[in-house]
Write an enzyme that holds these catalytic residues in place. Structure first.
Site, PDB file in Angstrom:
ATOM      1  N   CYS A 177     -20.775  51.872  69.080  1.00 22.29           N
ATOM      2  CA  CYS A 177     -20.400  50.691  68.289  1.00 22.29           C
ATOM      3  C   CYS A 177     -20.127  49.491  69.199  1.00 22.29           C
ATOM      4  O   CYS A 177     -20.312  48.358  68.786  1.00 22.29           O
ATOM      5  CB  CYS A 177     -19.213  51.001  67.392  1.00 22.29           C
ATOM      6  SG  CYS A 177     -17.846  51.767  68.264  1.00 22.29           S
ATOM      7  N   LYS A 236     -14.709  64.538  56.528  1.00 24.28           N
ATOM      8  CA  LYS A 236     -16.148  64.761  56.383  1.00 24.28           C
ATOM      9  C   LYS A 236     -16.898  64.190  57.581  1.00 24.28           C
ATOM     10  O   LYS A 236     -16.974  62.976  57.764  1.00 24.28           O
ATOM     11  CB  LYS A 236     -16.695  64.106  55.108  1.00 24.28           C
ATOM     12  CG  LYS A 236     -18.129  64.599  54.808  1.00 24.28           C
ATOM     13  CD  LYS A 236     -18.829  63.791  53.751  1.00 24.28           C
ATOM     14  CE  LYS A 236     -19.457  62.549  54.289  1.00 24.28           C
ATOM     15  NZ  LYS A 236     -20.493  62.781  55.328  1.00 24.28           N
ATOM     16  N   GLY A 295     -18.327  53.760  60.821  1.00 28.57           N
ATOM     17  CA  GLY A 295     -19.762  53.801  60.525  1.00 28.57           C
ATOM     18  C   GLY A 295     -20.320  52.406  60.375  1.00 28.57           C
ATOM     19  O   GLY A 295     -19.809  51.453  60.979  1.00 28.57           O
ATOM     20  N   THR A 351     -21.396  48.724  58.973  1.00 28.68           N
ATOM     21  CA  THR A 351     -20.684  47.649  58.287  1.00 28.68           C
ATOM     22  C   THR A 351     -21.032  47.645  56.793  1.00 28.68           C
ATOM     23  O   THR A 351     -20.174  47.439  55.946  1.00 28.68           O
ATOM     24  CB  THR A 351     -21.014  46.291  58.943  1.00 28.68           C
ATOM     25  OG1 THR A 351     -20.390  46.273  60.231  1.00 28.68           O
ATOM     26  CG2 THR A 351     -20.484  45.117  58.141  1.00 28.68           C
ATOM     27  N   ILE A 357     -21.821  50.217  54.780  1.00 27.47           N
ATOM     28  CA  ILE A 357     -21.085  51.254  54.051  1.00 27.47           C
ATOM     29  C   ILE A 357     -19.579  50.976  54.122  1.00 27.47           C
ATOM     30  O   ILE A 357     -18.849  51.244  53.165  1.00 27.47           O
ATOM     31  CB  ILE A 357     -21.438  52.661  54.583  1.00 27.47           C
ATOM     32  CG1 ILE A 357     -22.930  52.962  54.356  1.00 27.47           C
ATOM     33  CG2 ILE A 357     -20.582  53.738  53.916  1.00 27.47           C
ATOM     34  CD1 ILE A 357     -23.391  53.000  52.910  1.00 27.47           C
ATOM     35  N   GLY A 358     -19.106  50.404  55.202  1.00 23.34           N
ATOM     36  CA  GLY A 358     -17.692  50.044  55.309  1.00 23.34           C
ATOM     37  C   GLY A 358     -17.277  49.075  54.208  1.00 23.34           C
ATOM     38  O   GLY A 358     -16.211  49.222  53.598  1.00 23.34           O
ATOM     39  N   GLU A 362     -13.685  51.016  60.996  1.00 23.73           N
ATOM     40  CA  GLU A 362     -14.190  50.684  62.334  1.00 23.73           C
ATOM     41  C   GLU A 362     -15.701  50.635  62.204  1.00 23.73           C
ATOM     42  O   GLU A 362     -16.342  51.657  61.976  1.00 23.73           O
ATOM     43  CB  GLU A 362     -13.718  51.743  63.337  1.00 23.73           C
ATOM     44  CG  GLU A 362     -13.758  51.246  64.765  1.00 23.73           C
ATOM     45  CD  GLU A 362     -15.046  51.600  65.456  1.00 23.73           C
ATOM     46  OE1 GLU A 362     -15.970  50.751  65.423  1.00 23.73           O
ATOM     47  OE2 GLU A 362     -15.150  52.703  65.996  1.00 23.73           O
TER      48      GLU A 362
HETATM   49  P1  NAI Z   1     -23.382  55.292  57.568  1.00 23.82           P
HETATM   50  O1  NAI Z   1     -22.370  54.226  57.673  1.00 23.82           O
HETATM   51  O2  NAI Z   1     -24.207  55.365  56.322  1.00 23.82           O
HETATM   52  O3  NAI Z   1     -22.696  56.736  57.773  1.00 23.82           O
HETATM   53  C1  NAI Z   1     -21.465  56.976  58.400  1.00 23.82           C
HETATM   54  C2  NAI Z   1     -20.663  57.981  57.592  1.00 23.82           C
HETATM   55  O4  NAI Z   1     -20.428  57.457  56.296  1.00 23.82           O
HETATM   56  C3  NAI Z   1     -21.359  59.322  57.363  1.00 23.82           C
HETATM   57  O5  NAI Z   1     -20.393  60.362  57.419  1.00 23.82           O
HETATM   58  C4  NAI Z   1     -21.893  59.199  55.945  1.00 23.82           C
HETATM   59  O6  NAI Z   1     -22.035  60.452  55.306  1.00 23.82           O
HETATM   60  C5  NAI Z   1     -20.812  58.375  55.289  1.00 23.82           C
HETATM   61  N1  NAI Z   1     -21.239  57.617  54.105  1.00 23.82           N
HETATM   62  C6  NAI Z   1     -22.450  57.050  53.866  1.00 23.82           C
HETATM   63  N2  NAI Z   1     -22.463  56.448  52.663  1.00 23.82           N
HETATM   64  C7  NAI Z   1     -21.246  56.622  52.120  1.00 23.82           C
HETATM   65  C8  NAI Z   1     -20.645  56.227  50.886  1.00 23.82           C
HETATM   66  N3  NAI Z   1     -21.323  55.533  49.967  1.00 23.82           N
HETATM   67  N4  NAI Z   1     -19.356  56.564  50.650  1.00 23.82           N
HETATM   68  C9  NAI Z   1     -18.662  57.271  51.568  1.00 23.82           C
HETATM   69  N5  NAI Z   1     -19.184  57.682  52.731  1.00 23.82           N
HETATM   70  C10 NAI Z   1     -20.453  57.357  53.020  1.00 23.82           C
HETATM   71  O7  NAI Z   1     -24.328  55.162  58.831  1.00 23.82           O
HETATM   72  P2  NAI Z   1     -25.817  55.737  59.030  1.00 23.82           P
HETATM   73  O8  NAI Z   1     -26.596  55.576  57.764  1.00 23.82           O
HETATM   74  O9  NAI Z   1     -25.717  57.079  59.596  1.00 23.82           O
HETATM   75  O10 NAI Z   1     -26.380  54.765  60.135  1.00 23.82           O
HETATM   76  C11 NAI Z   1     -26.876  53.470  59.775  1.00 23.82           C
HETATM   77  C12 NAI Z   1     -26.519  52.440  60.804  1.00 23.82           C
HETATM   78  O11 NAI Z   1     -25.114  52.302  60.866  1.00 23.82           O
HETATM   79  C13 NAI Z   1     -26.898  52.772  62.238  1.00 23.82           C
HETATM   80  O12 NAI Z   1     -28.221  52.440  62.515  1.00 23.82           O
HETATM   81  C14 NAI Z   1     -25.935  51.930  63.005  1.00 23.82           C
HETATM   82  O13 NAI Z   1     -26.416  50.617  63.122  1.00 23.82           O
HETATM   83  C15 NAI Z   1     -24.698  51.934  62.151  1.00 23.82           C
HETATM   84  N6  NAI Z   1     -23.689  52.898  62.642  1.00 23.82           N
HETATM   85  C16 NAI Z   1     -22.586  52.412  63.265  1.00 23.82           C
HETATM   86  C17 NAI Z   1     -21.644  53.269  63.768  1.00 23.82           C
HETATM   87  C18 NAI Z   1     -20.441  52.770  64.463  1.00 23.82           C
HETATM   88  O14 NAI Z   1     -19.797  53.506  65.181  1.00 23.82           O
HETATM   89  N7  NAI Z   1     -20.046  51.551  64.265  1.00 23.82           N
HETATM   90  C19 NAI Z   1     -21.815  54.722  63.707  1.00 23.82           C
HETATM   91  C20 NAI Z   1     -22.992  55.143  62.992  1.00 23.82           C
HETATM   92  C21 NAI Z   1     -23.896  54.246  62.494  1.00 23.82           C
HETATM   93 MG    MG Z   2     -26.243  55.444  55.678  1.00 24.14          MG
END
Ligand code: NAI
Ligand code: MG
Length: 504
Positions: A310, A201, A254, A256, A258-259, A276
């Site tokens: 990241c 996804k 994504g 931390t 949600i991780g 990651e």
């Molecule tokens: P996110 O962590 O919410 O989203 C990343 C992925 O996780 C997306 O595919 C999303 O659909 C999925 N996701 C979200 N909630 C989920 C859940 N409960 N269960 C399973 N999958 C889920 O990140 P978001 O909201 O797009 O960005 C928020 C902040 O996260 C950013 O401002 C940034 O600080 C950080 N981030 C860090 C990244 C990295 O590479 N370390 C990449 C993207 C965002």
């Molecule tokens: Mg989010």
């Protein structure tokens, strides 16, 4: 920034190939077929350079997720992929990489349109990076093997014992929006090589390149059900994937926040998990550096991909004796990094991915100012069109308690601080809950190694930043993640070890 003529940030016209992708009906890729969702919910696709809605993708329902998992489960259980000779898996993955390479320009354009990043950067970094992940991991299909190990407590010849490496099974892979296709490749390549099957996804903000890649799956020769691509929201489709009892492993990149949630949710059925996550990576500049070479490198460490990286070098520590010169040198790169529409051939930095992220980044800059930080460069958003642009920003007069110093901003914003000695800067660099990357700039080999040893992070770069290679392990210490991707570590994360002991 002191550009002589104002920048025209109007988005450029899309190519016919890109328009054809945008005109497609929302669909999910399951069992090597495009299928409609069980309900008619969709997600808008936006061009962050213009703020315009340009297409729609499916918002997968629980039923859709179940259907994709069932396809991956069946494809795994009958061995139609893991049972193939490794040379066939290797060749299929390389054919997939060939097809991607043949369409490289189209993928770079789609990435630029969907994510807001400069097309030139997507063409130079994202697409070749994705191809390289596939090719590197393809070779591991034939390189993984178990061992014959004699037992410790038994006489020779009493038993025959050996280990076998087997694929983990069905993998739920969830990726973010900052390097959409590259993250997809980073996830699918080791899983495919190991013989796993996948439900992938992409992020709801940036699904176009993952969908376009799905077009190439059958053509490359993957059997049906091996690689399924569904689009949808995280809290619904992503959540269903993580909790699904027929999924054996979850791989996530994504935030931390949600991780941590995913790790908790995956525990119910004790799935394998690799994460990651976020970072607040320090960049240390020692007094002996060549400023002319270092300042642009340090600027690139934060402004590349509009800081949506990241491992972005978001905390700069420059030695007191060179601090002003380093900042001057960084300011001179302001025109180079000035945000432009993603399809502008002169663009190096594009738009922030979404309105939400734009507001988040601007909110941090405001919070920094309220807390007493001063703006040495940027600090504002250029006002024109509907695009989500932020000027490259340097904040000074900051202290370790400020949110701009502690939290991941995920934008082109660096906080710059002075230091006097090595132990002090090592301590400051480690004063964070994260530990993903760090940069050290010095000509002194001893200093380089001392700092590399002291800094607690998954990667330490010397006189460069964010250099990623498919052969080199990548991952986080502390709250930046669990496990490693890439290299031999990367493939091992998709393998189980079975021990066989036969009494003779
Ligand atoms: P996110 O962590 O919410 O989203 C990343 C992925 O996780 C997306 O595919 C999303 O659909 C999925 N996701 C979200 N909630 C989920 C859940 N409960 N269960 C399973 N999958 C889920 O990140 P978001 O909201 O797009 O960005 C928020 C902040 O996260 C950013 O401002 C940034 O600080 C950080 N981030 C860090 C990244 C990295 O590479 N370390 C990449 C993207 C965002
Ligand atoms: Mg989010």
């Amino acid at each position: 920034m002191n550009a002589v003529t104002p920048i025209n940030r109007e988005q450029r016209p899309y190519s016919a190939a890109a328009q054809a992708v945008l005109a497609r009906k929302p669909a999910l890729f399951i069992n090597n077929e495009w299928v409609a969702s069980s309900h008619d919910k969709v997600i808008e696709v936006e061009d962050p350079s213009s703020g315009k809605i340009i297409s729609h993708i499916a918002d997968a329902s629980d039923k859709d997720v179940d259907r994709a998992v069932a396809a991956a489960r069946a494809a795994f259980d009958d061995g139609r992929w893991s049972g193939l000779p490794p040379i066939v898996r290797d060749r299929t993955m390389n054919r997939f990489a060939d097809l991607l390479e043949a369409h490289a320009d189209e993928f770079a354009e789609l990435e630029a349109i969907d994510n807001g990043k400069a097309k030139g950067m997507a063409a130079a970094v994202d697409i070749p990076g994705a191809i390289s992940q596939l090719r590197f991991m393809a070779g591991w299909a034939s390189k993984v093997s178990g061992e014959t190990t004699a037992p410790y407590t038994m006489p020779a010849g009493a038993v025959f014992s050996y280990t076998v490496k087997e694929p983990v099974g069905v993998c739920a892979q969830i990726v973010p929006w900052n390097f959409p296709l590259l993250m997809v490749a980073l996830k699918i390549a080791p899983a495919l090589s190991a013989g796993c099957t996948i439900v992938l996804k992409p992020a709801e903000q940036t699904s176009l390149t993952a969908l376009r890649l799905a077009d190439l799956v059958a053509e490359a020769g993957f059997p049906a059900g091996v690689l399924n691509v569904i689009t949808g929201n995280g809290h619904t489709a992503g959540d269903r994937m993580v909790k699904h009892p027929d999924v054996d492993k979850v791989a996530f990149t994504g935030s931390t926040e949600i991780g941590k949630l995913i790790n908790r949710n995956a525990t119910a059925t004790l799935k394998h998990v690799t994460l990651e996550l976020g970072g607040k990576s320090p960049v240390v500049v020692m007094p002996d550096v060549d400023i002319a070479a270092t300042a642009p490198g340090v600027a690139g460490a934060i402004f590349f991909n509009a800081g949506q990286v990241c491992v972005a070098g978001s905390r700069l520590y420059a030695h007191r004796s060179v601090f002003d010169k380093v900042l001057e040198g960084m300011a001179q790169t302001g025109d180079f990094w000035a945000p432009r529409a993603s399809l502008d051939p002169e663009a190096h930095m594009g738009a922030i991915v979404s309105k939400e992220q734009h507001e988040k980044v601007m909110g941090y800059i405001e919070a920094g100012k309220r807390d007493g930080a001063s703006v040495a460069m940027g600090g504002d958003a250029p006002s024109n069109g509907g695009g989500y642009f932020v000027n490259p920003t340097i904040l000074v007069d900051v202290n370790p308690q400020m949110s701009v110093v502690r939290e991941e901003i995920f934008g082109p914003v660096v906080v710059a601080q002075r230091f006097d000695d090595l132990d002090e800067v090592a301590k400051a660099a480690n004063d964070t809950c994260y530990g993903l990357g760090a940069g050290v700039w010095t000509k002194d080999v001893a200093t380089m190694h001392k700092l590399a040893a002291k800094i607690k992070s998954g990667t330490v770069w010397g006189n460069c930043h964010a250099m990623i290679d498919a052969a080199l392990p990548f991952g986080g210490y502390k709250e930046s993640g669990i496990g490693r991707e890439q290299g031999r570590h990367g493939i091992e994360a998709y393998l189980e070890t079975k021990t066989v002991i036969i009494q003779l």
